[in-house]
Design a protein around this motif. Structure first.
Motif, short mmCIF file in Angstrom:
data_model
loop_
_atom_site.label_atom_id
_atom_site.label_comp_id
_atom_site.label_asym_id
_atom_site.label_seq_id
_atom_site.Cartn_x
_atom_site.Cartn_y
_atom_site.Cartn_z
N VAL A 70 -38.50 -32.78 -10.72
CA VAL A 70 -37.12 -33.19 -10.48
C VAL A 70 -36.35 -32.03 -9.87
O VAL A 70 -36.22 -30.97 -10.50
CB VAL A 70 -36.43 -33.63 -11.79
N PRO A 71 -35.87 -32.18 -8.64
CA PRO A 71 -35.16 -31.06 -8.00
C PRO A 71 -33.83 -30.77 -8.69
O PRO A 71 -33.16 -31.67 -9.19
CB PRO A 71 -34.93 -31.57 -6.57
N ALA A 211 -24.86 -34.91 -13.56
CA ALA A 211 -24.96 -36.29 -13.08
C ALA A 211 -25.96 -36.40 -11.94
O ALA A 211 -26.76 -37.35 -11.89
CB ALA A 211 -23.59 -36.78 -12.63
N LEU A 212 -25.94 -35.45 -11.01
CA LEU A 212 -26.88 -35.48 -9.89
C LEU A 212 -28.31 -35.27 -10.37
O LEU A 212 -29.25 -35.88 -9.86
CB LEU A 212 -26.50 -34.43 -8.85
N HIS A 213 -28.48 -34.40 -11.36
CA HIS A 213 -29.81 -34.17 -11.90
C HIS A 213 -30.34 -35.44 -12.58
O HIS A 213 -31.51 -35.81 -12.40
CB HIS A 213 -29.79 -33.02 -12.91
N THR A 214 -29.48 -36.11 -13.33
CA THR A 214 -29.89 -37.35 -13.98
C THR A 214 -30.28 -38.41 -12.97
O THR A 214 -31.28 -39.13 -13.14
CB THR A 214 -28.76 -37.88 -14.88
N ALA A 219 -34.65 -41.49 -10.36
CA ALA A 219 -35.36 -41.90 -9.14
C ALA A 219 -36.80 -41.41 -9.16
O ALA A 219 -37.73 -42.15 -8.79
CB ALA A 219 -34.64 -41.36 -7.91
N ALA A 220 -37.02 -40.18 -9.61
CA ALA A 220 -38.37 -39.62 -9.65
C ALA A 220 -39.23 -40.35 -10.68
O ALA A 220 -40.40 -40.66 -10.43
CB ALA A 220 -38.31 -38.12 -9.97
N ASP A 243 -38.64 -49.84 -14.13
CA ASP A 243 -37.26 -49.41 -14.33
C ASP A 243 -37.24 -48.22 -15.27
O ASP A 243 -37.54 -48.34 -16.45
CB ASP A 243 -36.46 -50.57 -14.91
N SER A 244 -36.85 -47.05 -14.76
CA SER A 244 -36.95 -45.82 -15.55
C SER A 244 -36.20 -45.86 -16.88
O SER A 244 -36.63 -45.20 -17.82
CB SER A 244 -36.49 -44.63 -14.72
#
Length: 248
Positions: A70-71, A211-214, A219-220, A243-244
């Motif tokens: 995860v970036p 929030a962006l990391h989540t 997505a990953a 669905d993650s």
């Protein structure tokens, strides 16, 4: 028909334990079975890779940590998000809204309802002073009793499709079209607006980064699950997508 994942049949006991966790889903049975299938696929992959674990949750956590990269969002991405969505970081923003709701029901033809709404809207655009009277006689919302007044609304107080429109309107204006939401057709007027205050970037930087990391993580995980599901032998259920949020 039994559901079998990689040669292992999912049991009724598994379903009985999982089902209560998905009571709010549109189709709890389908959602629960999907969750069980995804869990089985993840556990099989963790076992195949020989990952150590104390229990099933630890096995899944170890697998995702090992296999999914995860970036970390950089400052440029965070600032771009801040600039693109200033409304998310604005506090004290309020609108005072009046509306007339034409509720969609199986007993009322939509075409006739839309016709009544458009006729009423045209009348009110010509004579705004009639708004409260028409709300009392026509609106299917309890607010009709007070002339359609919904009071002061903050962001998050209403459904998104209603919020997006009313927070973009100028005070004193009536929307020149019917607003469609999950509740029906609305005639909307914004009586007053308080602009609010945009929080400094430095005050919300950590919140944005989290929030962006989540979002990147979700997505990953979803992409990885789709990969594993594509490799697995699954019988008895058709998965529309991995669905993650099902991965706990």
């Amino acid at each position: 028909m039994a559901v079998v994942v990689n040669g292992v049949e999912l049991s009724d006991a598994d379903m009985e334990q999982e089902l209560p966790l998905h009571g709010d889903a549109p189709n709890p049975m389908q959602r629960a079975m999907t969750a069980l299938v995804l869990r089985r696929v993840l556990l099989d992959e963790a076992r195949r890779l020989g990952l150590p674990s104390a229990d099933e949750e630890a096995a899944i956590d170890a697998l995702l940590a090992s296999e999914v990269q995860v970036p970390t969002p950089d400052e440029a991405s965070c600032r771009r998000h801040y600039q693109q969505y200033p409304q998310r970081f604005t506090v004290g923003e309020l609108v005072e809204v009046d509306h007339i709701l034409f509720q969609v029901t199986p007993r009322v033809p939509l075409e006739a309802l839309r016709g009544l709404g458009e006729q009423t809207l045209a009348e009110l655009l010509a004579e705004p002073a009639l708004f409260a009277e028409r709300a009392r006689t026509l609106s299917n919302c309890p607010s009709g009793e007070v002339g359609g007044n919904l009071g002061q609304l903050s962001r998050g107080d209403t459904v998104p499709e209603f919020e997006r429109v009313v927070f973009a309107m100028s005070p004193g204006s009536i929307l020149p079209r019917l607003l469609e939401t999950r509740f029906g057709l609305h005639i909307v007027r914004v009586a007053r607006r308080v602009e609010g205050r945009l929080l400094p970037y430095e005050q919300v930087a950590e919140q944005i980064a989290a929030a962006l990391h989540t979002a990147s993580q979700d997505a990953a995980w979803r992409q990885y699950l789709q990969l594993l599901v594509g490799r697995a032998r699954i019988e008895g259920i058709a998965l529309e997508g991995a669905d993650s949020p099902l991965v706990q």
